[in-house]
Design a protein around this motif. Structure first.
Motif, PDB file in Angstrom:
ATOM      1  N   ASP A   1       1.241  -1.258   0.172  1.00 36.00           N
ATOM      2  CA  ASP A   1      -0.387  -0.268   0.267  1.00 36.00           C
ATOM      3  C   ASP A   1       0.343   1.054   0.190  1.00 36.00           C
ATOM      4  OD1 ASP A   1       1.400   0.248   3.061  1.00 36.00           O
ATOM      5  OD2 ASP A   1      -1.039  -0.366   3.435  1.00 36.00           O
TER       6      ASP A   1
ATOM      7  N   SER B   1       2.601   4.537  -1.424  1.00 38.87           N
ATOM      8  CA  SER B   1       2.597   5.313  -2.509  1.00 38.87           C
ATOM      9  C   SER B   1       3.971   5.796  -2.778  1.00 38.87           C
ATOM     10  CB  SER B   1       1.881   6.926  -2.232  1.00 38.87           C
ATOM     11  OG  SER B   1       2.261   7.142  -0.921  1.00 38.87           O
TER      12      SER B   1
ATOM     13  N   ASP C   1      -6.867  -1.163  -2.882  1.00 40.53           N
ATOM     14  CA  ASP C   1      -5.810   0.120  -3.080  1.00 40.53           C
ATOM     15  C   ASP C   1      -4.333  -0.145  -2.779  1.00 40.53           C
ATOM     16  OD1 ASP C   1      -5.781   2.818  -4.095  1.00 40.53           O
ATOM     17  OD2 ASP C   1      -5.068   3.366  -1.934  1.00 40.53           O
TER      18      ASP C   1
ATOM     19  N   ARG D   1      -2.555  -0.915  -8.362  1.00 42.24           N
ATOM     20  CA  ARG D   1      -3.180  -0.224  -7.127  1.00 42.24           C
ATOM     21  C   ARG D   1      -4.487   0.291  -7.523  1.00 42.24           C
ATOM     22  NH1 ARG D   1      -0.193   2.976  -2.590  1.00 42.24           N
ATOM     23  NH2 ARG D   1      -2.552   3.142  -1.946  1.00 42.24           N
ATOM     24  N   ASN D   2      -4.980   0.053  -9.358  1.00 39.20           N
ATOM     25  CA  ASN D   2      -6.211   0.691  -9.581  1.00 39.20           C
ATOM     26  C   ASN D   2      -6.540  -0.888 -10.307  1.00 39.20           C
ATOM     27  OD1 ASN D   2      -4.500  -0.050 -12.215  1.00 39.20           O
ATOM     28  ND2 ASN D   2      -5.046   2.112 -12.839  1.00 39.20           N
TER      29      ASN D   2
END
Length: 262
Positions: A106, A108, A136, A174-175
Motif C-alpha cells: 500500500d 505510495s 487500493d 493499485r487500480n
C-alpha cells in the motif's frame, strides 16, 4: 525470426525512440525477420490520440515498414490495443498469486521517497502480510535474494548469467490494472517474438521478465535472444525522455527536417 518495436503513446517520440526503431527495423531487414508493431497503450490516463497518431506518422517518415500490427489509430483500437488482452494478462497474474509469488503493497511513491530519498522501492511491505484483496493495494512480485537469470545474447548466441538485484516490481497496479512487466512479457510470448531489441536502460526490465517467464514456464521468452543498445543522449550526456521535454521528432518532421539525421 520475429522481432518487434513497441512504442508507448505517452508523449511525442524523440530521436532516441527513432534511433531504436531504426536499429530494430534494420536488423529485421538484414536477417529476414518479420517486424511487428506493438503499441503499449495499457495506461489509458497517459495516452492521447495525438500521441498515437504521432507514432504512425513518425514511423512512416523514418521509412520504417512493419509486417504485422496496426496500420492506423482506428485499427489499433479495434484489433491491436492491449486493452483487448486484459484477460490474458489477468490469467498470468492469477497464476503468480496461486503460486505464492505475490504480496500486497500500500506504499505510495511519496511514501517510498520519504523513507529512502529515492523512487526505488525498499521492500517495506514484504513481510507485513497485507491481504491481496484489500482495496487500493498494488501486487508486487517477490524476487528471491541472490537469484541469477540466464539471458541469451544476440547475435553471439552466448548465454550470460546476470544477477537479479532489482526492487520487487509491481505486476498489478493499485487500480487493478496489469502492470508493464506482465503485459510486455505476455505480448512477446503470444506474438512469438524471438529477438527483442531494447535500450540499455531496459536491461533491468528484461531480467525481471526473464524471471517471470521462468516462474510461469513461458519458455518462448526464456529462449528468445536480446540486444540492449546504447542510448542516444542529450548534450550533457543525459537520457532523452518524453517526460523530460526532449525535442520531438514531430517538431523536426513538421519543420522539414531530414529523417536521415535520426
Amino acid at each position: 525470426m520475429r522481432t518487434r518495436i513497441a512504442p508507448t503513446p505517452s508523449g511525442y517520440l524523440h530521436a532516441g525512440n527513432g534511433a531504436a526503431f531504426i536499429a530494430t527495423s534494420s536488423i529485421a531487414r538484414s536477417t529476414g525477420a518479420k517486424l511487428l508493431l506493438r503499441i503499449d497503450d495499457l495506461d489509458a490516463e497517459r495516452v492521447r490520440p495525438d500521441y498515437v497518431a504521432d507514432i504512425f506518422g513518425t514511423l512512416r517518415w523514418l521509412g520504417i515498414n512493419w509486417d504485422e500490427g496496426p496500420q492506423d489509430p482506428q485499427d489499433l483500437q479495434e484489433h491491436w490495443s492491449q486493452h483487448l488482452r486484459l484477460v490474458r494478462y489477468g490469467s498470468l497474474i492469477d497464476r503468480l498469486r496461486e503460486g505464492g509469488h505475490l504480496y500486497a503493497c500500500d506504499c505510495s511513491r511519496a511514501m517510498i521517497a520519504q523513507r529512502g530519498g529515492s523512487s526505488e522501492y525498499d521492500g517495506h511491505c514484504r513481510e507485513r502480510g497485507l491481504d491481496l484483496d484489500l482495496p487500493d493495494v498494488a501486487w508486487r512480485l517477490r524476487l528471491p535474494n541472490g537469484a541469477m537469470v540466464a539471458m541469451r545474447m544476440w547475435p553471439s548466441d552466448i548465454v550470460q548469467e546476470m544477477p537479479l538485484d532489482q526492487a520487487d516490481p509491481v505486476v498489478r497496479q493499485r487500480n487493478g490494472r496489469p502492470a508493464y512487466q506482465i503485459a510486455s512479457l505476455s505480448d512477446d510470448v503470444d506474438f512469438g517474438i524471438e529477438l527483442i531489441v531494447r535500450g540499455a536502460d531496459l536491461l533491468a526490465s528484461t531480467l525481471i521478465q526473464l524471471y517471470l517467464a521462468r516462474v510461469l514456464d513461458l519458455r518462448k521468452f526464456t529462449e528468445a535472444r536480446f540486444l540492449h543498445h546504447p542510448l542516444v543522449t542529450d548534450t550533457r550526456g543525459g537520457k532523452l525522455s518524453k517526460s523530460h521535454g526532449a525535442g520531438s521528432l514531430k517538431a523536426m518532421r513538421e519543420a522539414g527536417g531530414d529523417p536521415r539525421t535520426v
